[in-house]
Design a protein around this motif. Sequence first.
Motif, short mmCIF file in Angstrom:
data_model
loop_
_atom_site.label_atom_id
_atom_site.label_comp_id
_atom_site.label_asym_id
_atom_site.label_seq_id
_atom_site.Cartn_x
_atom_site.Cartn_y
_atom_site.Cartn_z
N LEU A 90 0.96 -0.91 0.13
CA LEU A 90 -0.54 0.13 0.14
C LEU A 90 1.30 1.22 0.18
CD1 LEU A 90 -3.57 1.17 -0.11
CD2 LEU A 90 -2.53 0.80 2.53
N ILE A 91 2.37 0.55 0.55
CA ILE A 91 2.75 2.60 0.74
C ILE A 91 3.41 2.76 -0.52
CG2 ILE A 91 5.14 3.28 1.77
CD1 ILE A 91 4.07 2.23 4.76
N ARG A 92 3.95 1.65 -0.96
CA ARG A 92 4.66 1.08 -2.75
C ARG A 92 3.37 1.80 -3.52
NH1 ARG A 92 6.69 -3.80 -5.75
NH2 ARG A 92 6.60 -2.34 -8.07
N MET A 93 2.32 1.96 -2.83
CA MET A 93 1.46 2.26 -4.15
C MET A 93 1.27 3.95 -4.12
SD MET A 93 -1.56 -0.91 -4.17
CE MET A 93 -3.05 -0.61 -5.13
N GLY A 94 0.98 4.30 -2.21
CA GLY A 94 0.81 5.25 -2.50
C GLY A 94 2.36 6.08 -2.76
N GLY A 95 2.69 5.68 -2.89
CA GLY A 95 4.64 6.12 -3.18
C GLY A 95 4.44 6.74 -5.01
N ASN A 96 3.74 5.39 -5.34
CA ASN A 96 3.19 5.84 -7.42
C ASN A 96 3.25 6.66 -7.15
OD1 ASN A 96 4.50 3.19 -8.30
ND2 ASN A 96 3.32 2.37 -8.03
N MET A 97 1.83 6.80 -6.70
CA MET A 97 1.25 8.87 -6.59
C MET A 97 1.22 9.49 -6.31
SD MET A 97 -3.21 7.29 -5.64
CE MET A 97 -3.01 9.28 -5.19
N LEU A 98 2.00 9.67 -5.61
CA LEU A 98 3.31 10.83 -5.00
C LEU A 98 4.10 10.81 -6.33
CD1 LEU A 98 3.89 12.10 -3.03
CD2 LEU A 98 5.88 11.06 -1.56
N LEU A 99 4.92 10.28 -6.77
CA LEU A 99 5.55 10.54 -7.84
C LEU A 99 5.01 11.30 -8.81
CD1 LEU A 99 8.11 7.52 -7.71
CD2 LEU A 99 8.76 9.75 -7.58
N ASN A 100 3.39 10.64 -9.13
CA ASN A 100 2.87 11.30 -10.39
C ASN A 100 2.69 12.37 -9.88
OD1 ASN A 100 1.39 10.83 -12.58
ND2 ASN A 100 -0.44 11.01 -11.65
N THR A 101 2.71 13.13 -9.11
CA THR A 101 2.22 14.30 -7.92
C THR A 101 3.23 15.25 -8.71
OG1 THR A 101 0.23 13.27 -6.74
CG2 THR A 101 0.87 15.40 -6.41
N LEU A 102 4.40 15.00 -7.71
CA LEU A 102 5.11 15.68 -8.03
C LEU A 102 6.02 15.30 -9.36
CD1 LEU A 102 7.65 13.36 -5.46
CD2 LEU A 102 6.60 16.45 -5.20
N PHE A 103 5.37 14.14 -10.60
CA PHE A 103 5.83 15.32 -12.14
C PHE A 103 4.99 16.20 -12.39
CE2 PHE A 103 6.81 10.05 -12.62
CZ PHE A 103 8.62 10.83 -12.28
N ASP A 104 3.68 16.20 -11.72
CA ASP A 104 2.61 17.02 -12.13
C ASP A 104 2.95 18.67 -11.92
OD1 ASP A 104 1.07 15.36 -13.08
OD2 ASP A 104 0.16 15.40 -12.14
N PHE A 105 4.07 18.90 -10.57
CA PHE A 105 4.25 19.72 -10.94
C PHE A 105 5.88 20.68 -11.56
CE2 PHE A 105 2.71 18.75 -6.68
CZ PHE A 105 1.37 19.77 -6.14
N LEU A 106 5.84 19.92 -12.35
CA LEU A 106 7.25 20.18 -13.18
C LEU A 106 6.40 20.87 -14.39
CD1 LEU A 106 9.15 17.52 -13.46
CD2 LEU A 106 9.87 19.71 -12.56
N PRO A 107 6.80 22.02 -14.67
CA PRO A 107 6.28 22.90 -15.97
C PRO A 107 6.23 22.56 -16.86
CG PRO A 107 7.51 24.58 -14.62
CD PRO A 107 7.42 23.30 -14.20
N ILE A 108 5.57 21.55 -18.10
CA ILE A 108 5.37 21.19 -19.12
C ILE A 108 6.31 19.64 -19.13
CG2 ILE A 108 5.61 21.59 -21.51
CD1 ILE A 108 5.05 24.49 -21.28
N GLY A 109 7.13 19.63 -19.14
CA GLY A 109 7.69 17.91 -18.92
C GLY A 109 6.60 17.10 -17.83
N GLY A 110 6.74 18.23 -16.64
CA GLY A 110 5.62 16.89 -16.02
C GLY A 110 4.67 15.90 -16.53
N PRO A 111 3.58 17.42 -16.98
CA PRO A 111 2.89 16.10 -17.30
C PRO A 111 2.79 14.79 -19.06
CG PRO A 111 1.69 18.28 -17.09
CD PRO A 111 3.21 18.26 -17.21
N VAL A 112 4.23 15.06 -19.37
CA VAL A 112 5.26 14.05 -20.29
C VAL A 112 5.20 12.98 -19.43
CG1 VAL A 112 6.62 14.14 -22.25
CG2 VAL A 112 4.97 15.89 -21.73
#
Length: 178
Positions: A90-112
Motif C-alpha cells: 500500500l505504501i508502494r502504491m502511495g509512492g507511485n501516486m506521490l511520484l506522479n503528483t511530483l511530476f505534475d508540478f514540473l512545468p510542461i515536462g511534468g505531464p509528459v
Amino acid sequence: MPAPDRIQIDEVLPPRVAGRPPAKLAQESEIARFLAKWLDNWLRIPGTNFKIGLDPILALFPGVGSTVASGGGLIILAEAIRSGISVPVLIRMGGNMLLNTLFDFLPIGGPVVSAFFKSNMRNLRLLQDWQAGHQQTIRRSTTRLFIMLGVLMIFLVAMLFGLFAFYVWLLKATGLVK
C-alpha cells in the motif's frame, strides 16, 4: 424439475478469498480498472500505439487538475485496502501516486513524464497481482523499490541542500546579505 435432496454450501455461498466474496473482489477490480483506464490510457495518440489518459491532461491545469487526478488514484488505493493488500505494498502504491503528483508540478515536462509513468496502471497491476495470489513476488519487488526510494530521498535532500547553499551564495555575491 425435482428439488435436490442436499445442497452443498459452496453452491449457495462461494468460497471466500482473503475474507471477501470473489464477486465483491471482481467488482472492486472493475472499479479500479475503470479509473486506471480513464486516468492513464483513455486516448490513443493517432499514428502510434501510445495512450494517454486524463491524468496528464488535467495536470496542465495547475493545482486543480492534479487534485482531481489524485482523487481518482485514491479510489484505487481504497480498493486495494478493501481487498486486504499489505501495508508495504500500500505504501508502494502511495509512492507511485506521490511520484506522479511530483511530476505534475514540473512545468510542461511534468505531464509528459506523467503520461509515460502511468501510476494508476502500475497500482492496478499491483492490486490485480495481489488478488491473483502473487503476494511474495510483490513483496520482493516492493523491498527493492523501498531501497530505491531511500536513495531517491537522499538525492532529493542533497539537491535541496545544494539549492539552498547556492541561494545563500547568490545573495552574498550580490551584496544583499552580508
